[in-house]
Design an enzyme around this catalytic site. Structure first.
Site, PDB file in Angstrom:
ATOM      1  N   ARG A   1       0.821  -1.216   0.000  1.00 42.55           N
ATOM      2  CA  ARG A   1       0.000   0.000   0.000  1.00 42.55           C
ATOM      3  C   ARG A   1       0.855   1.267   0.000  1.00 42.55           C
ATOM      4  NH1 ARG A   1      -4.969  -1.900   3.940  1.00 42.55           N
ATOM      5  NH2 ARG A   1      -6.167  -2.855   2.252  1.00 42.55           N
TER       6      ARG A   1
ATOM      7  N   LYS B   1     -19.553 -15.827   1.733  1.00 41.20           N
ATOM      8  CA  LYS B   1     -20.991 -15.679   1.935  1.00 41.20           C
ATOM      9  C   LYS B   1     -21.688 -14.988   0.784  1.00 41.20           C
ATOM     10  CE  LYS B   1     -21.119 -15.487   6.937  1.00 41.20           C
ATOM     11  NZ  LYS B   1     -21.519 -14.623   8.046  1.00 41.20           N
TER      12      LYS B   1
ATOM     13  N   GLY C   1     -10.301  -8.219  -0.665  1.00 33.42           N
ATOM     14  CA  GLY C   1      -9.130  -8.489   0.164  1.00 33.42           C
ATOM     15  C   GLY C   1      -8.566  -9.883  -0.036  1.00 33.42           C
TER      16      GLY C   1
ATOM     17  N   GLY D   1     -13.067  -3.547   0.777  1.00 37.79           N
ATOM     18  CA  GLY D   1     -14.444  -3.080   0.969  1.00 37.79           C
ATOM     19  C   GLY D   1     -14.843  -2.040  -0.058  1.00 37.79           C
TER      20      GLY D   1
HETATM   21  P1  ADP Z   1     -12.942 -11.249  -0.723  1.00 37.32           P
HETATM   22  O1  ADP Z   1     -12.154 -10.740   0.455  1.00 37.32           O
HETATM   23  O2  ADP Z   1     -12.063 -11.582  -1.901  1.00 37.32           O
HETATM   24  O3  ADP Z   1     -14.089 -10.342  -1.076  1.00 37.32           O
HETATM   25  P2  ADP Z   1     -14.560 -12.937   0.973  1.00 37.32           P
HETATM   26  O4  ADP Z   1     -14.098 -12.152   2.152  1.00 37.32           O
HETATM   27  O5  ADP Z   1     -15.979 -12.801   0.561  1.00 37.32           O
HETATM   28  O6  ADP Z   1     -13.596 -12.647  -0.297  1.00 37.32           O
HETATM   29  O7  ADP Z   1     -14.340 -14.482   1.240  1.00 37.32           O
HETATM   30  C1  ADP Z   1     -13.070 -15.032   1.454  1.00 37.32           C
HETATM   31  C2  ADP Z   1     -13.148 -16.292   2.279  1.00 37.32           C
HETATM   32  O8  ADP Z   1     -14.029 -17.225   1.693  1.00 37.32           O
HETATM   33  C3  ADP Z   1     -11.820 -16.987   2.385  1.00 37.32           C
HETATM   34  O9  ADP Z   1     -11.356 -16.889   3.708  1.00 37.32           O
HETATM   35  C4  ADP Z   1     -12.126 -18.436   1.987  1.00 37.32           C
HETATM   36  O10 ADP Z   1     -11.521 -19.385   2.844  1.00 37.32           O
HETATM   37  C5  ADP Z   1     -13.633 -18.488   2.117  1.00 37.32           C
HETATM   38  N1  ADP Z   1     -14.198 -19.570   1.297  1.00 37.32           N
HETATM   39  C6  ADP Z   1     -14.059 -19.756  -0.027  1.00 37.32           C
HETATM   40  N2  ADP Z   1     -14.681 -20.886  -0.418  1.00 37.32           N
HETATM   41  C7  ADP Z   1     -15.225 -21.439   0.695  1.00 37.32           C
HETATM   42  C8  ADP Z   1     -15.967 -22.628   0.960  1.00 37.32           C
HETATM   43  N3  ADP Z   1     -16.292 -23.482  -0.017  1.00 37.32           N
HETATM   44  N4  ADP Z   1     -16.367 -22.867   2.230  1.00 37.32           N
HETATM   45  C9  ADP Z   1     -16.035 -22.005   3.218  1.00 37.32           C
HETATM   46  N5  ADP Z   1     -15.324 -20.882   3.050  1.00 37.32           N
HETATM   47  C10 ADP Z   1     -14.927 -20.593   1.788  1.00 37.32           C
HETATM   48 MG    MG Z   2     -12.591 -10.779   2.564  1.00 32.83          MG
END
Ligand code: ADP
Ligand code: MG
Length: 389
Positions: free
Chosen positions: A35, A196, A346, A369
């Site tokens: 960053r 989620k 993230g 975010g």
């Molecule tokens: P980002 O930060 O890229 O927006 P999220 O915060 O929504 O992504 O989600 C990231 C998390 O999702 C990771 O910690 C990963 O382990 C979890 N994840 C991905 N696939 C699964 C799964 N099938 N079951 C449970 N957790 C999952």
């Molecule tokens: Mg995340």
């Protein structure tokens, strides 16, 4: 189009720059300076053009109080190595001592104000506090895309009192993410994953009005699979979102692509037993932790002709090497794809970094975010506060 540092006179001026120096620290040192490096084009431009550069950032969550471990001294130290000149860290971000120090600045000086979140007025965006920050400078530059979704004093409040423009990082983020949403080259394919579905309904909603294809993996795919009537064993699922998932499936039609096979585990653990199964054969006591090899091939076929690809959220629990392959395989495929490739979020950014291909992606967003809210189509307050060209 927002005005940028190129559109204002900065020579001899005091320029207050909001940067995102919210970096990880270990044992009092900067553990990852990505960053800080991301802000260098703006800082170097200002220095080359004879500005007095006053930087400000938040770090961590000090909750409106001084927390010594969250002082910005290690950041100033690292930054001074990167800009090859001393960076003076002040002990506060407002107040008479700060004002006195700034009054003695010379063109080419770089000061870093103390963590803005040591003051509760930062988050509450108190006008008097914002005015004090603004009083330190002649021009405000916002280069903190990662904080642009927060209506805080150092992001939004100061813009009330000063000519306010975007830095180069902010400009690049707006250019890539904005273009992808407003006028993408088609075919436009989005990939969504992550834990989620509930945290990403706004993103799916907005993307469905724009994309030619939406590939869904990660934990959120489970809710869609269940909505389609599949048994998903002990997998992460959000029963509250089943109706939304059904509605999205209907709206998206053929465009929405779900896993056809999955890597399952007998428990949520890096050392768990694992095997590949078609989505309709997940045993009762197992759980889905990654997309399977056939799904990887299916996703590649859907991505093959794309001209624009946006990806948010990992496709599996990539933190466990055994369940990282789906995410890594898609990351490698995008690195070689002749398309504008954009990654935001993230965890997915961390995953693509681990896959070793981040430098072959056109745009890796620095905002977790913020990029998510951007993809939802929400106006970000930190961008809205800047002047239009
Ligand atoms: P980002 O930060 O890229 O927006 P999220 O915060 O929504 O992504 O989600 C990231 C998390 O999702 C990771 O910690 C990963 O382990 C979890 N994840 C991905 N696939 C699964 C799964 N099938 N079951 C449970 N957790 C999952
Ligand atoms: Mg995340």
């Amino acid at each position: 189009m927002k005005k940028t540092v190129r559109d204002v006179e900065v020579e001899g001026k005091r320029v207050l720059v909001r940067v995102d120096f919210n970096v990880p620290l270990t044992e009092g040192r900067v553990a990852d300076d990505t960053r800080i490096r991301a802000a260098l084009p703006t800082i170097n431009y200002l220095l080359q053009h004879g500005a007095k550069v006053i930087l400000m950032s938040h770090l961590g969550r000090p909750k409106g109080k001084v927390v010594d471990e969250l002082r910005l001294d290690p950041v100033a130290e690292r930054l001074s190595e990167l800009v090859d000149r001393p960076v003076r860290k002040l002990d506060d971000c407002v107040g008479p001592e700060v004002e006195a120090a700034v009054a003695r600045m010379q063109p080419g000086d770089v000061f870093l104000l103390e963590n803005t979140r040591f003051h509760p007025e930062e988050k509450s965006n108190a006008p008097a506090f914002a005015e004090k920050l603004a009083s330190l400078a002649d021009v405000f530059v916002n280069d903190a895309f990662g904080a642009a979704h927060r209506a805080h004093a150092s992001v939004v409040g100061v813009a009330e009192y000063l000519p306010s423009v975007a830095g180069f990082l902010m400009e690049k983020e707006i250019a890539f993410l904005g273009q992808a949403l407003a006028a993408p080259e088609h075919p436009f394919v989005a990939i969504l994953g992550g834990a989620k579905i509930s945290s990403k309904i706004g993103v799916i909603d907005n993307l469905l009005t724009r994309v030619d294809g939406l590939l869904i993996g990660g934990g959120m795919a489970n809710t869609f699979l269940k909505a389609q009537g599949h048994e998903i064993g002990q997998s992460l699922v959000e029963d509250d979102s089943l109706d939304v998932a059904r509605e999205m499936l209907e709206r998206a039609g053929e465009r929405l692509v779900l896993p056809v096979d999955v890597v399952i585990a007998d428990r949520f653990d890096a050392e768990a037993d694992s095997k590949v199964m078609p989505v309709d054969q997940v045993p009762d006591d197992w759980l889905i932790l990654d997309i399977g090899p056939e799904t990887v091939e299916l996703f590649k076929r859907k991505l093959a002709g794309a001209r624009t690809v946006v990806w948010n959220g990992p496709l599996g629990v990539f933190e466990f090497p055994r369940f990282a392959e789906g995410t890594f395989a898609i990351a490698r495929f995008l690195a070689d794809l002749e398309a504008t490739t954009i990654i935001g979020g993230g965890d997915v950014v961390a995953a693509v970094g681990q896959a070793g291909v981040a430098d072959r992606i056109d745009h890796v967003s620095t905002g977790g975010g913020a990029s998510l809210e951007f993809l939802e189509g929400k106006p970000l307050p930190g961008i809205a506060a800047l002047e239009d060209k």
